[in-house]
Design a protein around this motif. Structure first.
Motif, PDB file in Angstrom:
ATOM      1  N   ALA A  56     -45.359   3.149  31.048  1.00 43.34           N
ATOM      2  CA  ALA A  56     -45.402   1.981  31.929  1.00 43.34           C
ATOM      3  C   ALA A  56     -45.610   0.663  31.183  1.00 43.34           C
ATOM      4  O   ALA A  56     -45.895  -0.358  31.819  1.00 43.34           O
ATOM      5  N   CYS A  57     -45.427   0.656  29.863  1.00 42.06           N
ATOM      6  CA  CYS A  57     -45.723  -0.554  29.074  1.00 42.06           C
ATOM      7  C   CYS A  57     -45.217  -1.834  29.728  1.00 42.06           C
ATOM      8  O   CYS A  57     -45.919  -2.822  29.787  1.00 42.06           O
ATOM      9  N   ARG A  58     -43.968  -1.805  30.240  1.00 42.56           N
ATOM     10  CA  ARG A  58     -43.372  -3.034  30.779  1.00 42.56           C
ATOM     11  C   ARG A  58     -43.031  -2.840  32.258  1.00 42.56           C
ATOM     12  O   ARG A  58     -41.957  -3.218  32.722  1.00 42.56           O
TER      13      ARG A  58
ATOM     14  N   GLN B  43     -54.786   1.608  22.008  1.00 42.85           N
ATOM     15  CA  GLN B  43     -53.509   0.977  22.364  1.00 42.85           C
ATOM     16  C   GLN B  43     -52.590   2.045  22.938  1.00 42.85           C
ATOM     17  O   GLN B  43     -53.030   3.178  23.188  1.00 42.85           O
ATOM     18  N   GLY B  44     -51.307   1.718  23.142  1.00 43.45           N
ATOM     19  CA  GLY B  44     -50.415   2.649  23.838  1.00 43.45           C
ATOM     20  C   GLY B  44     -50.250   3.984  23.139  1.00 43.45           C
ATOM     21  O   GLY B  44     -50.245   5.049  23.770  1.00 43.45           O
ATOM     22  N   ARG B  45     -50.139   3.945  21.820  1.00 40.60           N
ATOM     23  CA  ARG B  45     -49.910   5.205  21.096  1.00 40.60           C
ATOM     24  C   ARG B  45     -51.121   6.121  21.171  1.00 40.60           C
ATOM     25  O   ARG B  45     -50.983   7.335  21.052  1.00 40.60           O
TER      26      ARG B  45
ATOM     27  N   MET C 286     -49.867   3.701  28.923  1.00 45.88           N
ATOM     28  CA  MET C 286     -49.756   2.242  29.025  1.00 45.88           C
ATOM     29  C   MET C 286     -50.262   1.584  27.752  1.00 45.88           C
ATOM     30  O   MET C 286     -51.278   1.988  27.193  1.00 45.88           O
ATOM     31  N   SER C 287     -49.529   0.574  27.310  1.00 48.01           N
ATOM     32  CA  SER C 287     -50.018  -0.297  26.241  1.00 48.01           C
ATOM     33  C   SER C 287     -50.482  -1.587  26.884  1.00 48.01           C
ATOM     34  O   SER C 287     -49.676  -2.318  27.467  1.00 48.01           O
ATOM     35  N   GLY C 288     -51.762  -1.882  26.763  1.00 50.52           N
ATOM     36  CA  GLY C 288     -52.303  -3.124  27.333  1.00 50.52           C
ATOM     37  C   GLY C 288     -51.752  -4.356  26.641  1.00 50.52           C
ATOM     38  O   GLY C 288     -51.894  -5.472  27.131  1.00 50.52           O
ATOM     39  N   LYS C 289     -51.088  -4.153  25.486  1.00 47.34           N
ATOM     40  CA  LYS C 289     -50.548  -5.253  24.699  1.00 47.34           C
ATOM     41  C   LYS C 289     -49.246  -5.790  25.289  1.00 47.34           C
ATOM     42  O   LYS C 289     -48.709  -6.771  24.812  1.00 47.34           O
ATOM     43  N   LYS C 290     -48.716  -5.084  26.286  1.00 48.11           N
ATOM     44  CA  LYS C 290     -47.496  -5.569  26.946  1.00 48.11           C
ATOM     45  C   LYS C 290     -47.882  -6.102  28.331  1.00 48.11           C
ATOM     46  O   LYS C 290     -48.456  -7.167  28.431  1.00 48.11           O
TER      47      LYS C 290
HETATM   48  N1  F0G Z   1     -44.066   2.728  24.431  1.00 45.14           N
HETATM   49  C1  F0G Z   1     -43.215   1.674  24.368  1.00 45.14           C
HETATM   50  C2  F0G Z   1     -42.016   1.631  25.260  1.00 45.14           C
HETATM   51  C3  F0G Z   1     -43.466   0.625  23.463  1.00 45.14           C
HETATM   52  O1  F0G Z   1     -42.619  -0.408  23.403  1.00 45.14           O
HETATM   53  C4  F0G Z   1     -44.613   0.696  22.625  1.00 45.14           C
HETATM   54  C5  F0G Z   1     -44.884  -0.356  21.635  1.00 45.14           C
HETATM   55  C6  F0G Z   1     -45.468   1.801  22.755  1.00 45.14           C
HETATM   56  C7  F0G Z   1     -45.162   2.799  23.664  1.00 45.14           C
HETATM   57  C8  F0G Z   1     -46.710   1.940  21.900  1.00 45.14           C
HETATM   58  O2  F0G Z   1     -47.670   1.014  22.290  1.00 45.14           O
HETATM   59  O3  F0G Z   1     -47.958  -0.468  20.284  1.00 45.14           O
HETATM   60  O4  F0G Z   1     -49.719  -0.325  22.057  1.00 45.14           O
HETATM   61  O5  F0G Z   1     -49.333   1.574  20.519  1.00 45.14           O
HETATM   62  N2  F0G Z   1     -44.028  -1.221  21.280  1.00 45.14           N
HETATM   63  C9  F0G Z   1     -44.202  -2.334  20.352  1.00 45.14           C
HETATM   64  C10 F0G Z   1     -42.875  -3.001  20.126  1.00 45.14           C
HETATM   65  C11 F0G Z   1     -44.897  -1.973  19.086  1.00 45.14           C
HETATM   66  O6  F0G Z   1     -42.797  -3.886  19.244  1.00 45.14           O
HETATM   67  O7  F0G Z   1     -41.905  -2.706  20.830  1.00 45.14           O
HETATM   68  P1  F0G Z   1     -48.722   0.415  21.222  1.00 45.14           P
END
Ligand code: F0G
Length: 462
Positions: A218-220, A105-107, A256-260
């Protein structure tokens, strides 16, 4: 080119439901006892007890039928997976980076990239570090420094980095100690506000001037590009896809977090053009994430991200997305909740200090608002103030994050109705006190337990 004069406003919803998930609203006494059992911390609630889950927009959205079909095509080979190649091609086409290092994931991407770019005693600048980014920089023994715009300088791009602040910091500590500058788009910790391309160019030029690597979180990125099309005049006639590529083109690397904005339930990656950086990141990824063609993910997850990235930069998808967030923001504002405006791309942020002006910050007005929203309507939100970030000078924000393509107008109206009930009881609502704190103070908000301060304590404090 999309030259519509309203800059992409959608008048009709661009999807319909094909699969549904039952949800139910517990009776109020049951919600009250669930809240007590959870120690007034909504992270401790069971999801079955939540009616509307606005805790996060991360991995909780609805995938498209094409993404579900892609899952079936996942190639689960350990090495050389076709699904990885699909992802790589999407990242090349949509984001403009040649090399991709997949992560769980992103982290994971933050660990991989900052682990090779940042060393002990150095400083990293960011418009505002998201909490995992901050933690990964700190884990390298480095100092994460935020450079957000001051509120008096408020523009339509309130997520921008304040370059004067950045320069002052660099002048003070010396540019040799600043190996990386990051822009987080959109700026999650600053109410999901977008970053302009002009600011991106200026930050890139500054990074080049001091020889720092310029990274975009680049999450969003797709939501950010939609705001650029709407509000940055130079880009009125460009498509969201063109804008997204242009903005990312200024960065040396991205996390990048693919979850966004890859619209998937899990996954992430780092990407870059520099081959040497790629080789170093790959080594570290192999250690922490897995072989570099799966990165801790199933092939099907890589495939779902590959499809989601392409959907995220279509104007049908992304304007619908940011407009739904603004729709929720408008409903909450009309209900009388003090909300941060302009609305961000993924969430609405309410200011709990303005609602509960009688509750001192030490008694967590934000967390109290979170609890009341659950108690009154089964709505789960998250506190991003004194409880999550002790010592912060930002307001006690409560974030209503909308999962992508998941809720309808009726759900949003339920949230507004809930807010109305919470507001009408505001004057008699008391603060909270922490009764149990886990070991690591930075992670307190995930598992701490609280209870309401007694009225007796409240009146003594008065
Ligand atoms: N960077 C940003 C700007 C984020 O919002 C998040 C995650 C991460 C990095 C980390 O990504 O969760 O895939 O490991 N944000 C979520 C939130 C957890 O609720 O805002 P991740």
């Amino acid at each position: 080119m999309n030259s519509s004069p309203d800059r992409g406003r959608q008048t009709v919803r661009s999807y319909k439901a094909k699969a549904v998930e039952p949800i139910s609203l517990l009776a109020k006494p049951d919600r009250e006892s669930a809240l007590e059992t959870a120690g007034y911390n909504v992270f401790n609630l069971q999801s079955k007890d939540v009616y509307m889950d606005l805790l996060t927009d991360s991995g909780t959205g609805t995938m498209s039928d094409r993404q579900w079909a892609a899952l079936q095509q996942g190639d689960e080979s350990y090495a050389g997976s076709r699904s990885f190649q699909r992802l790589q091609k999407s990242v090349q086409d949509v984001m403009g980076f040649e090399h991709v290092v997949p992560t769980h994931q992103g982290r994971g991407a933050e660990n991989v990239l900052y682990g090779v770019l940042v060393s002990e005693g150095e400083t990293v600048l960011n418009n505002t570090h998201f909490d995992t980014t901050r933690a990964h920089i700190a884990a390298q023994g480095a100092d994460p420094v935020d450079c957000p715009l001051t509120t008096s300088a408020s523009t339509r791009f309130n997520g921008d980095m304040d370059l004067d602040r950045a320069r002052n910091t660099v002048d003070k500590i010396g540019h040799e100690l600043v190996p990386v500058i990051v822009l987080t788009i959109t700026n999650n910790s600053m109410a999901g506000q977008p970053v302009s391309i002009q600011n991106t160019r200026d930050v890139a030029a500054f990074a080049a001037e001091i020889n720092a690597t310029f990274v975009i979180d680049a999450c969003r990125f797709a939501e950010n590009a939609a705001f650029v099309k709407r509000h940055e005049d130079e880009f009125t006639d460009a498509t969201v896809a063109e804008i997204a590529r242009e903005q990312l083109s200024y960065a040396d690397a991205i996390t990048m977090s693919g979850k966004k904005d890859a619209l998937a339930n899990i996954g992430g990656f780092a990407a870059m053009n520099d081959r040497t950086l790629f080789e170093r990141a790959k080594q570290r990824a192999t250690l922490y994430e897995g072989f570099p063609t799966y990165g801790g993910l199933a092939g099907r997850d890589l495939h779902a991200m590959a499809v989601g990235l392409r959907e995220a930069v279509t104007s049908e998808y992304v304007f619908d997305r940011i407009d739904q967030v603004a729709e929720l923001g408008g409903l909450l504002r009309n209900a009388g909740l003090p909300v941060y405006e302009p609305f961000g791309g993924h969430a609405v942020y309410a200011n709990a200090n303005e609602l509960y002006h009688h509750i001192p910050r030490s008694e967590f007005p934000g967390q109290r608002l979170v609890c009341e929203l659950y108690r009154e309507g089964g709505v789960r939100t998250v506190e991003l103030g004194q409880f999550a970030f002790p010592g912060t000078d930002r307001p006690d924000f409560v974030r209503f994050a909308l999962p992508r393509r998941t809720y309808f107008r009726e759900h949003l109206e339920h949230v507004a109705q809930t807010a109305r009930r919470v507001i009408s009881a505001a004057d008699s609502t008391v603060g909270l006190t922490v009764t149990e704190t886990p070991g690591m103070p930075e992670l307190r908000h995930f598992s701490a337990r609280l209870e309401p301060v007694s009225n007796a304590v409240e009146s003594t404090a008065d």
